[in-house]
Motif scaffolding. Structure first.
Motif, PDB file in Angstrom:
ATOM      1  N   UNK A  63       0.871  -1.221  -0.045  1.00  0.00           N
ATOM      2  CA  UNK A  63      -0.051  -0.029  -0.037  1.00  0.00           C
ATOM      3  C   UNK A  63       0.954   1.416  -0.027  1.00  0.00           C
ATOM      4  N   UNK A  64       0.753   1.903  -1.107  1.00  0.00           N
ATOM      5  CA  UNK A  64       1.889   3.162  -1.128  1.00  0.00           C
ATOM      6  C   UNK A  64       1.391   4.262  -0.202  1.00  0.00           C
ATOM      7  N   UNK A  65       0.167   4.399   0.504  1.00  0.00           N
ATOM      8  CA  UNK A  65      -0.277   5.164   1.762  1.00  0.00           C
ATOM      9  C   UNK A  65       0.461   4.532   2.936  1.00  0.00           C
ATOM     10  N   UNK A  66       0.888   3.534   3.039  1.00  0.00           N
ATOM     11  CA  UNK A  66       1.300   2.995   4.310  1.00  0.00           C
ATOM     12  C   UNK A  66       0.030   2.605   5.353  1.00  0.00           C
ATOM     13  N   UNK A  67      -1.085   2.357   4.855  1.00  0.00           N
ATOM     14  CA  UNK A  67      -2.191   2.359   5.516  1.00  0.00           C
ATOM     15  C   UNK A  67      -2.480   0.599   6.336  1.00  0.00           C
ATOM     16  N   UNK A  68      -3.268   0.604   7.003  1.00  0.00           N
ATOM     17  CA  UNK A  68      -3.194  -0.841   7.903  1.00  0.00           C
ATOM     18  C   UNK A  68      -4.705  -0.970   8.349  1.00  0.00           C
ATOM     19  N   UNK A  69      -4.984  -2.288   8.571  1.00  0.00           N
ATOM     20  CA  UNK A  69      -6.386  -2.548   9.390  1.00  0.00           C
ATOM     21  C   UNK A  69      -6.210  -2.942  10.720  1.00  0.00           C
ATOM     22  N   UNK A  70      -7.045  -2.697  11.652  1.00  0.00           N
ATOM     23  CA  UNK A  70      -7.175  -3.067  12.759  1.00  0.00           C
ATOM     24  C   UNK A  70      -8.665  -3.263  13.139  1.00  0.00           C
ATOM     25  N   UNK A  71      -9.161  -4.085  14.065  1.00  0.00           N
ATOM     26  CA  UNK A  71     -10.377  -4.408  14.453  1.00  0.00           C
ATOM     27  C   UNK A  71     -10.792  -3.767  15.929  1.00  0.00           C
ATOM     28  N   UNK A  72     -12.054  -3.637  15.917  1.00  0.00           N
ATOM     29  CA  UNK A  72     -12.457  -3.232  17.317  1.00  0.00           C
ATOM     30  C   UNK A  72     -13.124  -4.175  18.101  1.00  0.00           C
ATOM     31  N   UNK A  73     -12.682  -5.058  18.682  1.00  0.00           N
ATOM     32  CA  UNK A  73     -13.406  -6.251  19.638  1.00  0.00           C
ATOM     33  C   UNK A  73     -14.457  -5.825  20.295  1.00  0.00           C
TER      34      UNK A  73
END
Length: 178
Positions: A32-42
């Protein structure tokens, strides 16, 4: 982080600070060129897209639709394919694994859901090196340890294997380890 000085340079708030999301991990999107990520809110049941440059985390999917019998879905662990187009998320409360198309990270699209059955609580998730199978094991924290810990969560005590295609997943019922 500034790794050379071991200092935190920026903090990104995920969810509503008055009601913490309860994240367990963050996964950068490969390539990802924008250096994004995913995380989840449990706790809040949302999938967040984290923009590491802007310092923001935006809710992009609500797992409420996967909640069952009054039990929240509880998204927890994440794994992505190397090309950064597929994301897999465990739903501990719902006993499921969801595969998303994340080619457009702001609009992740669920492609396939595998239900692991009654009393499952998927917690560990591993994609095989060839990316054609997921291995999932169930929750087992402090079940038999004394004194009891903060988290006492059961599971079905099984290891599940899921065959992964491009747009769908299917549980391999021939693999049966209790």
């Amino acid at each position: 982080w500034d790794l050379a000085s071991r200092a935190i340079t920026k903090t990104i708030v995920v969810g509503d600070p008055a009601h913490p999301a309860g994240t367990m991990e963050v996964k950068l999107i490969p390539r990802d060129r924008r250096q994004r990520a995913f995380t989840a809110g449990m706790i809040d049941g949302k999938l967040y897209l984290v923009d590491t440059r802007d310092g923001t985390a935006t809710a992009v999917f609500d797992f409420e639709a996967f909640a069952t019998g009054g039990v929240p879905a509880m998204p927890q662990l994440l794994v992505m394919k190397r090309e950064g187009t597929r994301l897999f998320v465990t739903l501990n409360g719902a006993g499921k694994v969801v595969m998303f198309d994340i080619e457009q990270p702001r609009r992740p699209r669920p492609l396939s859901v595998v239900n692991l059955g009654a009393d499952s609580g998927p917690h560990y998730l591993r994609l095989t090196d060839d990316e054609r199978r997921l291995v999932v094991s169930d929750y087992f924290l402090v079940e038999d340890l004394a004194p009891g810990g903060i988290v006492n969560v059961e599971g079905d005590h099984r290891i599940h294997v899921i065959d992964v295609g491009h747009n769908r997943m299917e549980r391999d019922r021939r693999f049966d380890v209790d």
